[in-house]
Scaffold this active site. Structure first.
Site, short mmCIF file in Angstrom:
data_model
loop_
_atom_site.label_atom_id
_atom_site.label_comp_id
_atom_site.label_asym_id
_atom_site.label_seq_id
_atom_site.Cartn_x
_atom_site.Cartn_y
_atom_site.Cartn_z
N TYR A 144 -5.37 -5.21 2.22
CA TYR A 144 -6.49 -4.34 2.57
C TYR A 144 -6.33 -3.03 1.81
O TYR A 144 -5.25 -2.44 1.81
CB TYR A 144 -6.49 -4.06 4.08
CG TYR A 144 -7.64 -3.20 4.56
CD1 TYR A 144 -8.94 -3.69 4.59
CD2 TYR A 144 -7.42 -1.89 5.00
CE1 TYR A 144 -9.99 -2.90 5.04
CE2 TYR A 144 -8.47 -1.10 5.45
CZ TYR A 144 -9.75 -1.60 5.48
OH TYR A 144 -10.80 -0.83 5.93
N ASP A 239 -0.83 0.28 -3.93
CA ASP A 239 -1.47 0.92 -2.78
C ASP A 239 -0.38 1.27 -1.80
O ASP A 239 0.09 0.42 -1.04
CB ASP A 239 -2.51 -0.03 -2.17
CG ASP A 239 -3.18 0.58 -0.94
OD1 ASP A 239 -2.72 1.64 -0.47
OD2 ASP A 239 -4.16 -0.02 -0.46
N LYS A 267 -2.50 8.13 5.17
CA LYS A 267 -1.64 8.13 6.37
C LYS A 267 -0.62 9.27 6.40
O LYS A 267 -1.01 10.41 6.63
CB LYS A 267 -1.01 6.76 6.55
CG LYS A 267 -2.10 5.66 6.64
CD LYS A 267 -1.60 4.32 7.08
CE LYS A 267 -2.63 3.24 6.93
NZ LYS A 267 -3.50 3.03 8.07
#
Ligand code: PMP
Length: 426
Positions: A144, A239, A267
């Site tokens: 994702y 990522d 994050k």
């Protein structure tokens, strides 16, 4: 009654917000039941609207590596707020955080701040396409990279949880440029290169996958991707939205000793505020506006409050040399003890772990890709989830998510977690 006020709030929310939530996995749709409405959090614990405390293994889906409401981050952020909320101008703080990040993360000279992991990954592929003058990208099934169109093709996280990894609304024109490979399967990548000679701008990958549950790359897999990218003039994008500043200050690149061409963050980098970023060596970053032709922008990008929270968090991580060892050790203990408990009960399961990320799959088989993750018994996971929740342990509400261990989780919280797991019956 458990979850009474959460139930009432959820019912009300559904009248005004699709599904009652502002991000799908929060809805508990796959595990069933009522999502907890949270009113506050401190350290290892979150408190719901029914005034129950839970040991938090979600930690806002990763950012809260120091635990919730860390006093130093709180004080610095409040102080910053006194000077204004947003200016839409450059600030000294943005250079400070950029200096710190480029110093601790390998292979990057420059960084651009955005507001989410989605934006970071979306911008990274635009930059890769602009730089290489090629259109196609390779992504891996079950990974994702946010909800931008190019990535909602066999996507993980909520897209996998709800069984719509290919979202309606993504045009075929967009989808045709996203080529799918299997995680841990280098042959699947080679085949795509054979069929699309000189057309691949970038390979994007979660270096430790966290959105089909936690899945670890097998020995040599990422190194082979690096070699292939070098041979083909393709950029390798890591990522590191989950792994950045979580596995180490230098993220997965540093832990695994593999160099990426572009790295994306989210994050932890924002310390709980909405921040993402992408970074690369100078030669690539200079293609971005206003220096170069690849356009990318943001009204609130580099927002001073978010930057202060992120900068303070990263500084704490930078100064506390033992922190990563500590959270890794906590996660290792949790992994081993949960394995023992489930094994004694004769419950088929696998735990996957890397650093302070882990997940439990209810299956006999090794889980190394999305197919394996899908084959695990998700109804057992759902039972486990609800059992733990009732006993004050807040796990991610899906078997396709990773548990994030914070530095606030200590022996007492691990003991509570194991006590809860001991009374589980499959
Ligand atoms: N990439 C990865 C690896 C992620 O885990 C996520 C979010 N979980 C994203 C990108 C998207 O980030 P955001 O939700 O901040 O848009």
């Amino acid at each position: 009654m458990l979850y009474q006020r959460s139930s009432a709030l959820f019912a009300e929310a559904q009248n005004y917000i699709p599904g009652g939530v502002n991000s799908p996995v929060r809805a508990f749709k796959s595990v069933g039941g009522t999502p907890l409405f949270i009113k506050k959090a401190k350290g290892a614990y979150i408190t719901d609207e029914d005034n129950r405390d839970y040991v938090d293994f979600i930690n806002s889906w990763g950012p809260m590596i120091l635990g919730h409401t860390h006093p130093e981050v709180l004080a610095a952020t409040v102080e910053q707020m006194n000077n204004g909320f947003s200016f839409g101008t450059p600030t000294e703080l943005e250079t400070e955080i950029a200096k710190l990040i480029t110093a601790v993360v390998p292979n990057i000279d420059m960084i651009r701040m955005v507001n989410s992991g989605t934006e970071a990954c979306m911008s990274a592929i635009r930059l890769a396409r602009g730089f290489t003058q090629r259109d196609k990208i390779i992504k891996f099934e079950g990974c994702y990279h946010g909800h931008s169109d190019a990535f909602l093709i066999k996507a993980g996280s909520g897209a996998a949880t709800f069984g719509n990894p290919n979202s309606p609304g993504v045009t075929q024109g967009t989808a045709k440029d996203t080529l799918l490979a299997r995680y841990n399967d280098i042959e699947s990548v080679k085949k795509i290169f054979e069929e699309n000679e000189d057309e691949i701008a970038a390979i994007i990958i979660e270096p430790i996958a966290g959105n089909m549950g936690c899945i670890v790359p097998e020995e040599g897999f990422l190194a082979s991707l690096r070699t292939l990218c070098n041979q083909k003039g393709t950029l390798l994008i890591f990522d590191e939205v989950m792994t950045g500043f979580r596995l180490s200050l230098g993220g997965a690149q540093q832990r695994l000793g593999i160099e990426a061409d572009i790295v994306t963050f989210g994050k932890v980098i924002g310390g709980g505020f909405p921040v993402g970023a992408f970074a690369a060596r100078k030669e690539i970053m200079e293609h971005l506006a206003p220096l170069g032709p690849v356009y990318q922008a943001g009204t609130l990008s580099g927002n001073p409050i978010a930057m202060r929270a992120g900068y303070t968090t990263l500084n704490i991580l930078n100064k506390d040399q033992n922190l990563y060892d500590r959270i890794d050790k906590t996660t290792e203990i949790l992994d081993k003890e949960i394995t023992n408990i489930l094994s004694e009960k004769g419950i088929a399961h696998q735990t996957n772990r890397f650093g302070s990320m882990m997940s439990v799959f209810f299956t006999d088989e090794k889980v190394i890709n999305f197919d394996d993750a899908q084959k695990a018994n998700h109804s057992t996971f759902n039972k486990f989830f609800h059992h733990m929740l009732k006993n004050g342990i807040y796990l991610a509400p899906s078997g396709y998510e990773t548990w994030f261990i914070s530095d606030a989780i200590k022996t007492e919280e691990i003991d509570k977690t194991l006590t809860a797991a001991r009374s589980f019956e499959a």
